[in-house]
Design a protein around this motif. Structure first.
Motif, PDB file in Angstrom:
ATOM      1  N   ALA A   1      -1.261  -5.619   7.053  1.00 52.73           N
ATOM      2  CA  ALA A   1      -1.202  -4.866   8.456  1.00 52.73           C
ATOM      3  C   ALA A   1      -2.787  -4.133   8.539  1.00 52.73           C
ATOM      4  CB  ALA A   1      -0.415  -3.767   8.399  1.00 52.73           C
ATOM      5  N   GLN A   2      -3.462  -3.461   7.540  1.00 55.87           N
ATOM      6  CA  GLN A   2      -4.558  -2.615   7.903  1.00 55.87           C
ATOM      7  C   GLN A   2      -5.632  -4.578   7.922  1.00 55.87           C
ATOM      8  OE1 GLN A   2      -5.924  -0.416   4.241  1.00 55.87           O
ATOM      9  NE2 GLN A   2      -8.105  -0.417   4.878  1.00 55.87           N
ATOM     10  N   ARG A  59      -4.333  -2.959  11.879  1.00 63.16           N
ATOM     11  CA  ARG A  59      -2.895  -2.559  12.981  1.00 63.16           C
ATOM     12  C   ARG A  59      -2.568  -1.167  11.465  1.00 63.16           C
ATOM     13  NH1 ARG A  59       1.138  -5.188  12.149  1.00 63.16           N
ATOM     14  NH2 ARG A  59       0.393  -7.140  11.148  1.00 63.16           N
ATOM     15  N   TYR A  60      -3.492  -1.370  10.758  1.00 58.59           N
ATOM     16  CA  TYR A  60      -3.213   0.385   9.994  1.00 58.59           C
ATOM     17  C   TYR A  60      -4.158   0.577   9.072  1.00 58.59           C
ATOM     18  CZ  TYR A  60       0.425   2.429   6.742  1.00 58.59           C
ATOM     19  OH  TYR A  60       1.160   3.367   5.785  1.00 58.59           O
TER      20      TYR A  60
END
Ligand SMILES: NC(=O)c1ccc[n+]([C@@H]2O[C@H](COP(=O)([O-])OP(=O)(O)OC[C@H]3O[C@@H](n4cnc5c(N)ncnc54)[C@H](OP(=O)(O)O)[C@@H]3O)[C@@H](O)[C@H]2O)c1
Length: 249
Positions: A48-49, A53-54
């Motif tokens: 996700a990173q 997104r994170y």
């Protein structure tokens, strides 16, 4: 200045944004420990990173992923009391785990048990401590009770299944493929694919109520009739007595 090799993200995207680069050695602050990371866990959060997104939390390296490491203590900050050089440790970081060395707060580390190798230890912190918190600290699971694990095929879910079984609970494992059902059955859980077919939903119906066809019809897609800490749950669509179930969704 010493140099470490680190996996870095050059931006948001797919595997094309990943590279191995050299970076300055992390310098532990007073309460941090410098760990020579033999292995690091890879989690969905790392992906996700990478996708943008994170983002890493404040204080963590913004572009070096990795949330858990296992290895050996190389050096200790001036105020560290729990660890000494050479200790085998595993633990959690806010980022920067996918590097030769990582600085970790001393309280975010645990000793690696003798029976566990560093490879396995590197995959314990995120999944198993999260699952332990959900199952025992939050849900208070007890011996012989029933536990529903939703998303049981995932990292945290699989950990929750194993911990609950080890604690003597009966585990219903919610999955969505036959392959995952086989894997969870192999761990000792009762798999259930509620959205697949009536026969795959049978364990669900049997667990929720011996005569509760309404539970079978109304709950499989949402699991909403089981309360997080047991007892009965009322909703617009279902009211099912579940006196001793536990849910770690
Ligand atoms: N400390 C923390 O608070 C902490 C730490 C770690 C993780 N987490 C959170 O815990 C959750 C699980 O993490 P993880 O690492 O175990 O992830 P994971 O390995 O990707 O597992 C995700 C699970 O959810 C299932 N799933 C995904 N979409 C679904 C859907 N639409 N319907 C039914 N099932 C679905 C997957 O099933 P399939 O196998 O069929 O795809 C899989 O079993 C995430 O929300 C993560 O952010 C929290």
């Amino acid at each position: 200045m010493r140099i470490v090799r680190a996996v870095v993200y050059s931006g948001a995207g797919g595997p094309e944004v990943m590279a191995v680069e050299e970076r300055p050695d992390p310098v532990p602050t007073a309460h941090e420990v410098l760990v020579a990371a033999r292995f690091a866990g890879l989690n969905p959060a790392d992906l996700a990173q990478r996708a943008g997104r994170y983002p890493a939390p404040p204080g963590a390296p913004a572009d070096i992923p990795g949330l858990e490491v296992a290895g050996t203590v190389l050096a200790c900050g001036t105020a560290v009391q729990r660890w000494r050089e050479g200790d085998r440790v595993f633990g959690i970081v806010g980022g920067g785990g996918l590097a030769d060395r990582a600085s970790v707060h001393e309280r975010h580390l645990a000793a690696v048990p003798d029976g566990l190798d560093d490879l396995a230890a590197a995959a314990v912190a995120e999944a198993f401590i999260t699952a332990h918190d959900a199952v025992f600290t939050q849900a208070g699971l007890g011996l012989g009770e029933r536990l529903l694990v939703n998303g049981a095929s995932g990292g945290v879910g699989t950990a929750a299944v194993q911990l609950a079984l080890a604690a003597g609970a009966l585990v219903l494992a919610g999955v969505r493929s036959e392959r995952a059902a086989d894997q969870l059955r192999g761990l000792g859980a009762e798999p259930c694919c509620p959205t697949r077919s009536p026969s795959a939903s049978a364990p669900w119906a049997a667990w929720t109520s011996s005569s509760s066809s309404s539970a079978h019809r109304t709950c499989p897609s949402t699991w909403s009739c089981w309360r997080p800490r047991g007892g009965s749950w009322s909703s617009a669509t279902a009211r099912v007595p579940t006196p001793s179930c536990r849910c770690a969704c």
